[in-house]
Design an enzyme around this catalytic site. Structure first.
Site, mmCIF file in Angstrom:
data_model
loop_
_atom_site.group_PDB
_atom_site.id
_atom_site.type_symbol
_atom_site.label_atom_id
_atom_site.label_comp_id
_atom_site.label_asym_id
_atom_site.label_seq_id
_atom_site.Cartn_x
_atom_site.Cartn_y
_atom_site.Cartn_z
ATOM 1 N N ASP A 103 50.570 43.191 36.520
ATOM 2 C CA ASP A 103 49.489 42.821 37.735
ATOM 3 C C ASP A 103 48.874 41.265 37.607
ATOM 4 O OD1 ASP A 103 48.404 45.063 37.299
ATOM 5 O OD2 ASP A 103 46.488 44.630 35.589
ATOM 6 N N HIS A 255 52.987 42.701 33.015
ATOM 7 C CA HIS A 255 52.169 42.256 33.841
ATOM 8 C C HIS A 255 53.497 41.623 34.590
ATOM 9 C CE1 HIS A 255 49.085 42.614 31.521
ATOM 10 N NE2 HIS A 255 48.325 42.546 31.738
#
Length: 776
Positions: A103, A255
């Protein structure tokens, strides 16, 4: 056959109309371009702020809510939620399949490292990118697609969608797709909402958003295994949390942006070979679910719109990066100028005011020729000439009427003053008028002044004393604004005291005075003749001649006590016209003397010191000045408001201190400094327009015409009385009194001085005529 006179007249009339039309078009272009440039600059700054989440960003995050309105099939289902076509479907990843998801990217530092590790182990993943990061780093998104990864949307600037309206949600989706299309030429049907994790965490606030996202054609993808790498718990802990139990399949949350992702990269390098050895396959979502690819190519108009978006973002980043550099340069220039002014003007003042200071061993007492070029100066010329007649120093006055149409020459002739000659010539410009006066002058020291300026009785004496030093070729006087009661007049008063006179002190100490003001300056005849006299090559003949004298090795100095009072423009339009001519003329003079930069001797010294300073402080800094205000407005509206205001007020305080110091040196009352902050804001915009238009004129090869300013004749020497009052008191005498023209009831003249006998060329029979004081 000879052409018909009627046809010839018609053709001439049409030619004039066409010429006027072209001039009006050019004028409109030059008037429109500066605000358009400023508007474009502001638009680029706003675009960059939007792309970098400084504008329209919403950082609110909703706390957990009830779940009674969320279907049980969703709460107990898998991480892939499909609400398209009005139906709700929940899917899980098959066993021994891992879908790694990343992300918040792409990040220019960590995303390439993540991609390198995935490529090393031939693993595919899904990258949920934000529109802001995609717009800034499109090359990384192209690499993701090229290496077999899928790309999903993670909104444009990462807001909590449960707080947003449907219109804002649509905007987030469309802008994200636009960025993705421009970056990689694809469209994605995968979406991951910010601040969402597991399916069983869906609540009454987030579920309506998920349903609406489905109606827009998107599949919502959350996760069922969270590495919690954002907590930076350590490589081993990230690997443990990312590993599913019992060989089941999973969508793993990681991430690749949002901070230091070193632990994530190191964890991947350990996680991938370990789980591959345990029989896991690392696939993107479509591969894991045996579904068609979620990324489809985009063609046609939509593709070009996306490419245009990426191009604009790149342009805005480049421009704003350049603006930031320019702002830093402007700040350095402002601070450097303040520092130089405070330091060197203080040196100049202490040197010129020390007890016993003299320019030379013997005071200058030789007679002086004063040249007054005049063009349509009927409103002012009588005051100008009478102020010269009140001089404490022996002078002759040569008024050169340059083709005036308002009776300027006749006004002076009718005064019938001794030692005042009037010369008429067809209109040829100020330089030609000064050269004509120079040819007719009888003395070796020549003072030049404007026809709308008045001298104090001591001005000429103070102005010529530096010539006691044989190295001095020219002297700049101290120009004062006589009509400073209006706001525009007060601003110009501040500018003259701070921006001109303080500058001249600095330039004299540095030995590179760039300009002798046309309102009050003195020259050696030999110096002027040595450089060919006044030139009409530029519209700033005073700057041109001063630069030429510097290059020929003459010393140019500043006489602070040689005060002259001039009438400054009284409207914005007139001020603009005057500064337009000054700016364009200064640029012409800089260009004309550009070879001085590579010269040797005095010319080279001036070229490598004077020209850069003039260019930086008189052209570059004012042109970049509006950046301060643009960034001020932007910082107050969208940035760190307090820091922005503190920085701006700090610079303003420094400039105010410099202005107060200048007023103290010039012995001026500081009451006009009340308008100084407003002057710094508004005046800067005017100078920006003036300089930008000067650049446009120069680059387009335009020729700026001389623009005569309208004068009212209101300026007088301090301490003088209205002329009608003087006549009523019976103090104006002499043979010229009866024939003197009175130009209106408010016409003002200096207090009268007994006329100098025409037969005495070397003495002055006025007050204090028996003594000539030495030195300033």
């Amino acid at each position: 056959m000879a052409p018909s006179p009627v046809l010839h007249a018609s053709a001439t009339k049409n030619t004039r109309k066409n010429t006027a039309r072209v001039r009006r078009a050019r004028l409109r272009l030059r008037l429109l371009l500066p605000p358009l440039v400023l508007l474009a600059m502001m638009a680029m700054l706003m675009l960059r702020g939007y792309v970098h989440s400084e504008i329209l960003a919403d950082y609110r995050v909703r706390s957990e809510a009830a779940t009674d309105k969320v279907p049980e099939s969703v709460l107990e289902g898998g991480p892939v939620i499909d609400t398209r076509d009005g139906r709700t479907t929940s899917l899980r990843v098959p066993d021994h399949r891992l879908v790694l998801t990343f992300d918040d990217g792409p990040d220019p530092t960590w995303t390439p490292k993540v991609l390198d590790v995935l490529k090393k182990y031939h693993a595919h993943a899904v990258f949920f990118v934000t529109g802001t990061m995609t717009s800034q780093h499109p090359g990384l998104v192209r690499r993701m697609v090229a290496e077999g990864h899928e790309v999903g949307l993670h909104t444009f600037d990462h807001p909590d969608l449960s707080y947003q309206s449907r219109r804002r949600i649509d905007w987030e989706l469309s802008q994200s797709q636009l960025a993705l299309t421009g970056a990689a030429g694809i469209r994605s049907s995968l979406f991951r909402p910010p601040y969402c994790s597991f399916a069983d965490a869906m609540d009454n606030a987030s579920w309506p958003v998920t349903k609406y996202i489905g109606t827009r054609g998107y599949i919502t993808v959350v996760n069922d295994t969270d590495s919690e790498d954002w907590r930076k718990p350590g490589v081993g802990e990230i690997v443990r949390r990312a590993t599913p139990e019992g060989g089941r399949g999973a969508i793993v949350l990681m991430h690749d942006a949002g901070g230091d992702r070193r632990q994530t990269v190191e964890a991947l390098d350990e996680f991938l070979p370990r789980l591959r050895a345990a029989g896991y396959r690392f696939q993107n979502l479509s591969e894991a679910l045996h579904a068609p690819s979620a990324n489809t190519p985009v063609t046609g108009v939509n593709l070009w719109q996306g490419k245009a978006w990426i191009f604009l973002v790149r342009v805005s980043d480049s421009i704003t990066d350049g603006l930031v550099v320019a702002l830093a340069v402007t700040g350095v220039l402002v601070l450097a100028r303040i520092g130089l002014l405070l330091l060197l003007s203080g040196v100049h003042a202490r040197r010129a005011r020390r007890k016993g200071f003299r320019w030379g061993p013997v005071p200058v007492t030789e007679r002086v020729s004063v040249l007054v070029p005049a063009y349509n100066e009927a409103a002012c010329i009588e005051k100008t000439v009478r102020s010269l007649m009140a001089s404490e120093y022996p002078i002759e006055v040569v008024v050169v009427d340059d083709g005036s149409s308002d009776g300027t020459a006749r006004i002076v002739e009718d005064l019938r003053l001794p030692d005042v000659r009037v010369v008429r010539q067809p209109n040829a410009g100020k330089s030609a008028a000064l050269n004509r006066g120079l040819a007719l002058a009888r003395h070796d020291l020549v003072v030049m002044m404007d026809g709308d300026t008045v001298f104090e009785p001591s001005t000429v004496r103070e102005l010529v004393q530096p010539f006691a030093n044989p190295q001095v070729g020219a002297v700049a006087g101290n120009v004062k604004v006589g009509n400073k009661d209006s706001l525009i007049g007060a601003w110009q008063h501040i500018e003259y005291v701070v921006g001109f006179n303080l500058d001249r002190r600095m330039y004299e100490v540095l030995g590179c005075m760039p300009t002798i003001p046309g309102a009050v300056g003195a020259f050696r005849r030999s110096a002027l003749e040595g450089v060919g006299g006044m030139s009409d090559d530029t519209l700033a003949e005073d700057t041109d001649i001063t630069m030429a004298l510097n290059r020929h090795g003459w010393r140019v100095v500043y006489a602070e006590n040689a005060r002259a009072w001039t009438e400054a423009p009284q409207s914005v339009r007139q001020l603009w016209s005057q500064r337009y001519r000054w700016s364009y003329g200064t640029m012409q003079a800089i260009w004309k003397h550009r070879r001085a930069v590579v010269d040797k001797g005095p010319s080279g010294r001036f070229g490598r010191v004077g020209l850069p300073l003039v260019s930086l402080f008189m052209v570059v800094a004012p042109l970049l000045g509006p950046l301060i205000d643009v960034f001020l407005l932007y910082g107050v509206a969208f940035g760190p408001t307090r820091k922005t205001l503190v920085a701006w007020l700090g610079v303003l305080a420094l400039q105010g201190a410099c202005a107060a110091y200048a007023f103290r040196l010039d012995r001026e009352r500081t009451t006009h400094l009340v308008s100084f902050p407003l002057q710094q804001i508004l005046y800067r915009q005017l100078m920006y327009v003036v300089l930008l238009q000067s650049w446009i004129t120069a680059l387009t090869g335009g020729r700026l015409r001389w623009q005569k300013l309208r004068r009212t004749g209101v300026v007088q020497v301090p301490g003088t009385v209205p002329r009608q009052q003087a006549r009523g008191a019976g103090v104006i005498g002499g043979p010229s009194d009866d024939d003197t023209r009175v130009r209106g009831g408010d016409d003002l003249v200096p207090e009268p001085t007994p006329a100098r006998p025409a037969s005495d060329p070397g003495t002055h029979a006025g007050p204090r005529s028996g003594r000539v004081e030495a030195g300033p």
